[in-house]
Design an enzyme around this catalytic site. Structure first.
Site, PDB file in Angstrom:
ATOM      1  N   LYS A 193       1.136  -1.165   0.104  1.00 47.30           N
ATOM      2  CA  LYS A 193       0.392  -0.173   0.380  1.00 47.30           C
ATOM      3  C   LYS A 193       0.704   1.594   0.260  1.00 47.30           C
ATOM      4  CE  LYS A 193      -0.148  -0.277   5.022  1.00 47.30           C
ATOM      5  NZ  LYS A 193      -1.394  -0.819   6.390  1.00 47.30           N
ATOM      6  N   HIS A 237      -0.085  29.285  13.047  1.00 45.67           N
ATOM      7  CA  HIS A 237      -0.024  29.188  14.191  1.00 45.67           C
ATOM      8  C   HIS A 237      -0.704  27.615  14.310  1.00 45.67           C
ATOM      9  CE1 HIS A 237      -1.733  33.292  14.325  1.00 45.67           C
ATOM     10  NE2 HIS A 237      -0.363  33.302  14.556  1.00 45.67           N
TER      11      HIS A 237
END
Length: 1092
Positions: free
Chosen positions: A58, A751
């Site tokens: 995967k 932020h």
């Protein structure tokens, strides 16, 4: 930012290494990573299990729902895996809105199991603690786990137990699996806490009779905890979100950021885009991106980034040149624009940072013109006028179109100009210069009377701080409604003298009776006094080593402002909360781990302490009190009328944007009553509603402004409070980060908390909810000022606000250092230096950067040439200097200098004292003959005196010829040091006239006595004269001057210091005791008159 996603491989590595559980965790470390460069033959040799087991493959690139997207190959052998990868590896695919190349895959053993053996488990952080989610049915079809799963909240500082897990989470699990699952979940939670995870999901978690299998895993860790977890984490690579490449320039800026106390961020969104940004401030950078996207520029926006926290000129240059390099690689048919924007800085020297940008623009002026780049600049803050001037000047000198604007222009107006949506003013209005505000022309030395003591709409009764209400024993203490008044006293943690002086200047201009700073705490020095200014007078503030002493001696203090570093902020804050007198704590530091912040919040809530921050500039209450650097320099304080209260209170996350709000509110209303920046972290110590409800209960506040942000759900509490009638005052609100929903891949803004983890956390969703609740929500940040003005004008019309007459503010003398920075004064320097400059990013020796010193391999001799002679000397000259140092390094323990050093060392003295004792013996009789020999021989040679005439003259005058004679060596027993130097000099020097003259003198003196040879001091002295005169680096006058000022004796002093230090270390190593001279080596005699 704090929470960062890690790859599945990294997450499993952490789990397998550090989980502690009685459950049998299977397939530990059985995974391999595959890329386009993987050699499968070697892979099979290194991991033999690949050849014998069935496999799963995967992509490991932060892609969600891989199974549903057909991106998981199941139950394959190794050849099957290779075939499966052929159609996927390095192929472009689309996941949601994101397009990306699949380039990183994970191969693991296939685990055969039944559907009822699959489970789902997830742990994630919230403000109040960590939630453990568990569902008894896992796998790709698990569905809406938030609705289905059982939840267990483990509060901050609480412990998880197997019993609580069984009781709350495992009710639908077969009894034979409960013990295993309970042990595993407890171990997983402890791992999650110990390694500072913020999110950890396993789906499915398979439990069979053989044990526990972790099939698929997704995780995030708190990157700010690196200094705590480095030993366990190792070097972690944080992959970019799928759909966005990892560029080397991003890594370069991330490295700069890690090495700097400032904040430097860069994310490339579309390197071919025509709109580039270089924005100062985490909040401002989001606002500019929003505005660009609002005006239709989302597909042309090339980057997101920010620089803040007062980066140096060099750091800004490095950041700017990276942006300019990226934007001048491919041409765009419409040309390109660069937006150099920002809010009004609180403490960053705008001129200093702009000088770095100007340097970069000059370096890239040719490609910038070739790519038809137009630059738009808008900035405010300390010394911004000088910054704008140099920016405008570079536009004129380079011919690059640069449009420059200051605080008179709305922050995002330049975006509309850059994108052609609004005209570019020919001559923008010029804001008053810093100096116009600050110089005191009144001549008065007394503190001026206050221009206004209350809000325009508030009566003038003195507003005192409302104390916290007493609570029942054991219950949390209620927090104060009013945090600051005109009488608030604070303690500042950290040696932040500039911030403290800014607070005192604010106090003075607000006509406070006393300074708001009572003391400072700094654990790294002893108790002392620090000098500051109160207006024009000098005052002393105490500095304490221990917080307990500061608290004891200043019982009237109820506010602590912490400038502690991110590493010490947690401990110092927890210590502060032991003192009941403290009601408010402002934490300035950015980068405190979220787990630590949550512990601070829990303790503060229990004790009734209001926390402002972390990652904040603080807050301000005009006319009363300001925290640290809030509000910027005095020019901005006065321009934004922060010296007296207005009628509008605000709360924001960003410090820079809070200063921008000061500017907007002062231009559209009667000014600010109070403003708080709660900080940009995911879990601020206090939230929006804490302050909005305080403002609701404050009579002086007539309207409220909230600047929200993408991420979190705190703004919804404001919606609820409005709907419930708890908030009745007008609220103008805007949430920044609306651009995030337009990007194809996830972008982490400046932020740490500015990231939406679900649809409800997006800025768009929050703005919509606020509007529906009854708040005034503008269409964009561009229109925020208009909405504020509209609401204010309506309140004035209704008589709620009664504007009062404006009075001129008092004045404060300007600091000398700042006046000099602004170019207002000049003063002669105390002393001058021309050999070294340590002020820049790089140390400079006589004009040569230290990196160049090493790159050029000039060695110690070349370095000495730079520092002593201010010249880059020829290679042979550098070698000769080094040889001189080597031959003068030592001459045994019997000579006076070494003897003194040894005696001193054996007396128990330290290295410096012992070395100094030896050096003080150097003079004409020992070691100091280099200068004298050089002067005597060169003077005799220059005068045309024959060697014999010189010898006879010195004999007649009764003077010794310096540099001639040796106690041991003679013409028959030559000094090999002199011979080595002579061979080198004769081979490499272009001329040796003075040396040849000295050797002729030696022939005469040795004919009289064999030990009157040219000794090593004399040889170095005369050879150095030849070197200075003939190497091509000096004029004759310069060469003579170096001899005259004593440069040559320095060679002996420097060389012999090595030997003296060697003797000192030798005596210490041999553990020699106190030296006492033996009696039999002293001739004891009576005074002469007595012996007769």
């Amino acid at each position: 930012m704090s929470a960062k996603a890690i790859s599945e491989q990294t997450g499993k590595e952490f789990l397998y290494k550090h989980i502690c559980t009685s459950a049998a965790v299977q397939n530990r470390f059985r995974y391999v990573n595959v890329t386009a460069e993987t050699d499968f033959e070697r892979l099979a040799r290194d991991h033999p299990w690949l050849l014998v087991e069935r496999l799963v493959v995967k992509p490991d690139q932060l892609i969600k729902r891989r199974g549903k997207l057909g991106l998981v190959g199941v139950n394959l052998d190794l050849n099957g895996v290779r075939e499966w990868l052929k159609s996927r590896l390095m192929k472009e695919t689309t996941v949601g809105k994101a397009k990306g190349v699949l380039k990183n895959f994970l191969i693991e053993p296939f685990v055969p199991h039944k559907q009822d053996e699959e489970f789902y488990v997830c742990i994630y952080a919230t403000r109040e603690g960590d939630y453990v989610l568990f569902h008894h049915e896992g796998g790709v079809d698990v569905g809406d786990v938030d609705a289905k799963a059982k939840k267990l909240l483990i509060g901050v500082d609480e412990k998880i137990s197997e019993d609580s897990v069984k009781k709350e989470l495992l009710t639908h699990v077969p009894n034979d699996k409960k013990a295993v699952l309970a042990s595993f979940i407890v171990g997983l939670f402890n791992l999650y806490e110990d390694l500072f995870f913020t999110y950890l999901e396993i789906n499915p978690l398979v439990v069979t009779k053989d044990g526990v299998y972790v099939l698929d895993m997704a995780a995030k860790i708190d990157a700010t905890a690196d200094y705590i977890c480095k030993a366990k984490w190792g070097d972690v690579e944080f992959p970019p979100p799928f759909g966005r490449e990892a560029y080397p320039e991003e890594a370069y800026i991330a490295d700069l950021d890690a090495k700097s106390g400032a904040s430097l961020k860069l994310t490339l969104l579309n390197p071919r885009g025509r709109i580039w940004t270089m924005v100062a401030g985490g909040g401002a950078s989001v606002v500019y991106s929003d505005t660009i996207c609002d005006l239709g520029g989302v597909n042309e926006l090339a980057n997101y980034g920010e620089y803040s926290g007062a980066p140096s000129e060099q750091q800004t240059y490095d950041y700017a040149k990276t942006i300019l390099s990226l934007m001048t690689r491919e041409k765009h048919p419409d040309g390109k624009v660069l937006i150099i924007g920002g809010s009004i800085a609180n403490f960053t020297n705008v001129a200093a940072t702009f000088k770095g940008i100007v340097r970069a623009i000059r370096d890239y002026q040719v490609p910038l013109k070739e790519h038809e780049v137009t630059i738009f600049v808008r900035r405010g803050g300390p010394n911004y006028q000088e910054g704008l001037r140099v920016m405008g000047e570079v536009g004129k000198t380079t011919g690059i179109p640069i449009h420059v604007f200051g605080t008179e222009t709305h922050m995002t107006a330049i975006v509309g100009m850059a994108l052609g949506h609004r005209p570019i003013p020919n001559q923008p209005p010029v804001a008053a210069h810093t100096a116009n505000f600050l110089l005191n022309s009144s001549g008065s030395t007394s503190t001026p009377a206050s221009s206004r003591t209350a809000s325009f709409s508030e009566n003038r009764a003195k507003a005192e701080s409302s104390p916290a209400k007493k609570a029942k024993t054991g219950a949390p203490i209620a927090k104060a409604t009013t945090l600051f008044s005109k009488h608030t006293k604070s303690i500042v943690w950290g040696m932040q003298t500039r911030a403290v002086q800014g607070m005192l200047d604010f106090d003075y201009v607000c006509s406070r009776d006393e300074p708001s700073v009572a003391a400072m705490v700094y654990p790294f020095t002893g108790d002392h006094k620090q000098k500051f200014y109160w207006g024009h007078k000098e005052i002393l503030l105490p500095v304490y080593k221990n917080m307990s002493d500061a608290m004891k001696k200043h019982p009237d203090v109820d506010v602590l402002i912490s400038f502690a570093s991110l590493r010490s902020a947690f401990d110092s804050t927890m210590e502060t909360m032991q003192y009941p007198q403290i009601r408010t704590i402002a934490i300035i530091a950015e980068g405190i781990p979220e787990a630590h912040t949550r512990k601070i919040i829990k303790a503060a809530d229990k004790k009734g302490v209001t926390i402002i921050g972390p990652a904040t500039v603080g807050g301000i209450k005009p006319g009363c009190f300001k925290i640290g650097n809030t509000g910027g320099m005095l020019d901005n304080i006065l321009a934004s009328k922060l010296y007296r209260p207005g009628s509008v209170a605000y709360v924001s996350r960003s410090g820079g944007m809070s200063n921008e709000l000061n500017n907007i509110i002062s231009r559209t209303t009667d000014g600010v009553f109070e403003g708080v920046a709660i900080g940009g972290d995911r879990y601020p110590g206090s939230v929006f509603t804490d302050h909005v409800l305080r403002y609701q209960d404050s009579p002086g506040v007539k309207m409220i402004v909230v600047l929200g942000e993408i991420g979190g759900t705190e703004e919804y509490k404001i919606c609820e409070a409005i709907k419930q009638g708890r908030i009745t005052k007008p609220v103008v609100c805007w949430c920044i980060g609306t651009c995030a929903t337009m990007f194809s891949s996830e972008v982490q803004f400046g932020h740490a908390g500015a990231c939406a983890n679900q649809a409800s956390e997006t800025a768009v969703a929050k703005n919509k909810a606020l509007k529906e609740a009854g708040a005034y929500v503008p269409k964009s940040f561009d229109e925020l000022g208009d909405d504020i003005k509209s609401v204010y004008d309506d309140l004035v019309a209704k008589g709620v606000i009664q504007p009062a007459e404006e009075m001129p503010p008092p004045t404060v003398p300007m600091d000398y250092s700042w006046a000099r920075e602004l170019g207002l004064i000049r003063k002669p320097a105390s002393f001058m230096t021309s050999i070294c400059d340590e002020r820049g990013q790089e140390l400079i020796y006589a004009g040569m950067p230290i990196t160049e010193v090493f790159k050029s391999e000039i060695g110690l001799g070349g370095t000495l040439g730079l520092l002593w002679f201010q010249r880059r000397l020829p290679r042979y000259a550098c070698q000769f200097i080094e040889m001189c140092l080597m031959v003068t390094a030592d001459h045994g323990p019997a000579v006076s200098g070494a003897h003194n050093t040894i005696v001193c060392a054996r007396a128990g003295k330290d290295l410096i004292s012992s070395l100094t004792s030896g050096l003080l013996t150097i003079g004409d009789r020992f070691g100091g003959a280099l200068d004298a020999a050089a002067k005597q021989f060169s003077k005799a040679f220059d005068s045309g005196m024959l060697p014999m005439e010189f010898v006879n003259k010195m004999k007649k005058e009764g003077k010794l010829i310096m540099g001639i004679g040796h106690r041991v060596k003679s013409i028959n027993n030559p000094d090999m040091r002199v011979q080595i130097l002579k061979d080198f000099v004769k081979l490499h020097f272009t001329s040796t006239q003075v040396l040849d003259y000295a050797l002729d003198v030696e022939k005469i003196t040795t004919s009289k006595k064999p030990n009157l040879i040219l000794n090593v001091d004399g040889f170095i002295g005369v050879a150095f004269v030849d070197l200075l005169r003939t190497c091509g680096g000096f004029t004759r006058d310069e060469a003579d001057e170096f001899v005259e000022i004593g440069a040559l004796n320095g060679i002996f002093v420097l060389g012999r210091s090595m030997g003296f230090i060697g003797h000192y270390l030798d005596q210490k190593r041999l553990k020699q005791g106190l030296y006492r001279h033996p009696w039999d080596d002293i001739s004891y005699v009576l005074p002469e008159h007595m012996s007769m």
